[in-house]
Design a protein around this motif. Structure first.
Motif, PDB file in Angstrom:
ATOM      1  N   ALA A 143      45.512  64.521  23.547  1.00  0.00           N
ATOM      2  CA  ALA A 143      44.366  63.862  22.924  1.00  0.00           C
ATOM      3  C   ALA A 143      43.088  64.681  23.077  1.00  0.00           C
ATOM      4  CB  ALA A 143      44.170  62.476  23.523  1.00  0.00           C
ATOM      5  N   LYS A 144      43.008  65.444  24.143  1.00  0.00           N
ATOM      6  CA  LYS A 144      41.842  66.300  24.380  1.00  0.00           C
ATOM      7  C   LYS A 144      41.980  67.662  23.699  1.00  0.00           C
ATOM      8  CE  LYS A 144      40.957  64.371  28.989  1.00  0.00           C
ATOM      9  NZ  LYS A 144      40.885  64.688  30.441  1.00  0.00           N
ATOM     10  N   GLY A 145      43.169  67.927  23.162  1.00  0.00           N
ATOM     11  CA  GLY A 145      43.396  69.223  22.539  1.00  0.00           C
ATOM     12  C   GLY A 145      43.610  70.334  23.543  1.00  0.00           C
ATOM     13  N   ILE A 180      52.796  79.271  42.565  1.00  0.00           N
ATOM     14  CA  ILE A 180      52.631  78.851  41.172  1.00  0.00           C
ATOM     15  C   ILE A 180      51.228  79.189  40.683  1.00  0.00           C
ATOM     16  CG2 ILE A 180      52.686  76.879  39.585  1.00  0.00           C
ATOM     17  CD1 ILE A 180      54.587  75.492  41.472  1.00  0.00           C
ATOM     18  N   ALA A 181      51.133  79.507  39.398  1.00  0.00           N
ATOM     19  CA  ALA A 181      49.842  79.707  38.745  1.00  0.00           C
ATOM     20  C   ALA A 181      49.715  78.697  37.612  1.00  0.00           C
ATOM     21  CB  ALA A 181      49.720  81.124  38.196  1.00  0.00           C
ATOM     22  N   HIS A 182      48.560  78.039  37.521  1.00  0.00           N
ATOM     23  CA  HIS A 182      48.279  77.072  36.455  1.00  0.00           C
ATOM     24  C   HIS A 182      47.015  77.491  35.712  1.00  0.00           C
ATOM     25  CE1 HIS A 182      51.169  74.017  37.734  1.00  0.00           C
ATOM     26  NE2 HIS A 182      50.741  74.148  38.975  1.00  0.00           N
ATOM     27  N   GLU A 183      46.985  77.140  34.442  1.00  0.00           N
ATOM     28  CA  GLU A 183      45.743  77.334  33.684  1.00  0.00           C
ATOM     29  C   GLU A 183      45.705  76.326  32.537  1.00  0.00           C
ATOM     30  OE1 GLU A 183      43.732  81.310  32.833  1.00  0.00           O
ATOM     31  OE2 GLU A 183      44.664  80.819  30.886  1.00  0.00           O
ATOM     32  N   THR A 184      44.604  75.584  32.445  1.00  0.00           N
ATOM     33  CA  THR A 184      44.405  74.633  31.361  1.00  0.00           C
ATOM     34  C   THR A 184      43.284  75.137  30.472  1.00  0.00           C
ATOM     35  OG1 THR A 184      45.093  72.760  32.747  1.00  0.00           O
ATOM     36  CG2 THR A 184      43.848  72.241  30.759  1.00  0.00           C
ATOM     37  N   ARG A 185      43.547  75.164  29.167  1.00  0.00           N
ATOM     38  CA  ARG A 185      42.542  75.631  28.207  1.00  0.00           C
ATOM     39  C   ARG A 185      42.205  74.536  27.210  1.00  0.00           C
ATOM     40  NH1 ARG A 185      41.407  81.146  27.650  1.00  0.00           N
ATOM     41  NH2 ARG A 185      42.548  82.478  29.137  1.00  0.00           N
ATOM     42  N   ALA A 186      40.960  74.535  26.786  1.00  0.00           N
ATOM     43  CA  ALA A 186      40.487  73.587  25.785  1.00  0.00           C
ATOM     44  C   ALA A 186      40.949  74.030  24.402  1.00  0.00           C
ATOM     45  CB  ALA A 186      38.962  73.491  25.844  1.00  0.00           C
ATOM     46  N   ALA A 187      40.686  73.188  23.399  1.00  0.00           N
ATOM     47  CA  ALA A 187      41.115  73.499  22.034  1.00  0.00           C
ATOM     48  C   ALA A 187      40.494  74.791  21.516  1.00  0.00           C
ATOM     49  CB  ALA A 187      40.747  72.337  21.107  1.00  0.00           C
ATOM     50  N   ASP A 188      39.290  75.146  22.011  1.00  0.00           N
ATOM     51  CA  ASP A 188      38.633  76.375  21.544  1.00  0.00           C
ATOM     52  C   ASP A 188      39.071  77.606  22.321  1.00  0.00           C
ATOM     53  OD1 ASP A 188      37.451  75.979  23.992  1.00  0.00           O
ATOM     54  OD2 ASP A 188      35.389  75.803  23.246  1.00  0.00           O
ATOM     55  N   GLY A 189      40.029  77.408  23.262  1.00  0.00           N
ATOM     56  CA  GLY A 189      40.547  78.548  24.014  1.00  0.00           C
ATOM     57  C   GLY A 189      39.846  78.809  25.329  1.00  0.00           C
ATOM     58  N   SER A 190      38.764  78.099  25.603  1.00  0.00           N
ATOM     59  CA  SER A 190      38.058  78.304  26.864  1.00  0.00           C
ATOM     60  C   SER A 190      38.844  77.697  28.020  1.00  0.00           C
ATOM     61  CB  SER A 190      36.666  77.662  26.799  1.00  0.00           C
ATOM     62  OG  SER A 190      36.773  76.266  26.575  1.00  0.00           O
ATOM     63  N   VAL A 191      38.697  78.275  29.209  1.00  0.00           N
ATOM     64  CA  VAL A 191      39.419  77.811  30.387  1.00  0.00           C
ATOM     65  C   VAL A 191      38.750  76.569  30.957  1.00  0.00           C
ATOM     66  CG1 VAL A 191      40.173  78.384  32.728  1.00  0.00           C
ATOM     67  CG2 VAL A 191      40.246  80.122  30.935  1.00  0.00           C
TER      68      VAL A 191
END
Length: 227
Positions: A143-145, A180-191
């Motif tokens: 829902a947040k993209g 483990i490595a995690h990364e969450t990005r927004a719809a515009d590609g920003s971290v």
């Protein structure tokens, strides 16, 4: 005679090669040499034998001997032995080493499917309550993209922490320690959070359960908590 000797040498070499490949594939514990691992397992075996009542000297066969022999091949907390043996008694097809191999595989599959948002892949691996929580988290992320990337560099430890059998329901708690490595990005590609280039140690207790009277041999994840 020379041909027979060459055949013997060939098959001996093949057996060594296969043994090495199996050792590499089925969960060599990172950070320890094979010699250290073998010494640790030998020490565990001696400690367990010392704690078993001397029933054999009275001419009584120990019915749990096959189960104890199977458990010597895996990393087990002392408190889990009785439960594991009860599960093995109720389900003759249960094998602790195979369970550990499957649990390690499930760890990677579940983490990967959750990151991808693949609810179809998660469905057969999770108990209903856990599936509901994972589905809600995936839907909130979508829902947040946002997109989540997860990479497991290695699983450093897989220890059977607890085990129990209540009626037909078997439950085994496994302590995983992984990098483990995690990364969450927004719809515009920003971290938004995390860094896929930075590994972090993660220690968790995963609980798996199964109905031992069921024809379905699969275990399902029923709970996760920090270790």
């Amino acid at each position: 005679m020379r041909v027979e000797l060459l055949q013997i040498l060939f098959f001996a070499g093949l057996a060594v090669f296969i043994g090495i490949r199996l050792y590499m594939v089925l969960g060599r514990q990172v950070g320890r040499s094979p010699e250290e691992h073998a010494r640790e397992e030998a020490e565990k075996s001696v400690a367990r034998e010392a704690s078993v009542p001397a029933r054999e000297t009275a001419g009584i066969q120990d019915a749990s001997a096959p189960a104890a022999a199977a458990l010597s091949a895996v990393d087990v907390e002392e408190a889990a032995y009785d439960g594991l043996e009860a599960i093995a008694d109720a389900d003759p097809g249960f094998d602790a080493a195979e369970f550990v191999q499957g649990a390690r595989a499930a760890y990677g599959m579940i983490a990967g499917a959750f990151a991808r948002g693949d609810v179809d892949a998660l469905e057969p691996l999770l108990a209903p309550r856990v599936m509901k929580a994972y589905r809600e988290a995936i839907e909130a992320r979508a829902a947040k993209g946002e997109t989540l990337t997860t990479e497991i560099d290695r699983i450093k430890e897989t220890r059977l922490q607890e085990a129990s059998l209540n009626g037909p329901k078997a439950k085994i708690k496994v302590r995983f320690v992984a990098e483990i490595a995690h990364e969450t990005r927004a719809a515009d590609g920003s971290v938004v959070s995390g860094d896929i280039a930075a590994l972090h140690p993660v220690a968790e207790i995963w609980s798996f359960e199964r109905d031992v009277t069921s024809d379905n041999p699969n275990w399902r994840l029923s709970a996760v908590r920090p270790a």
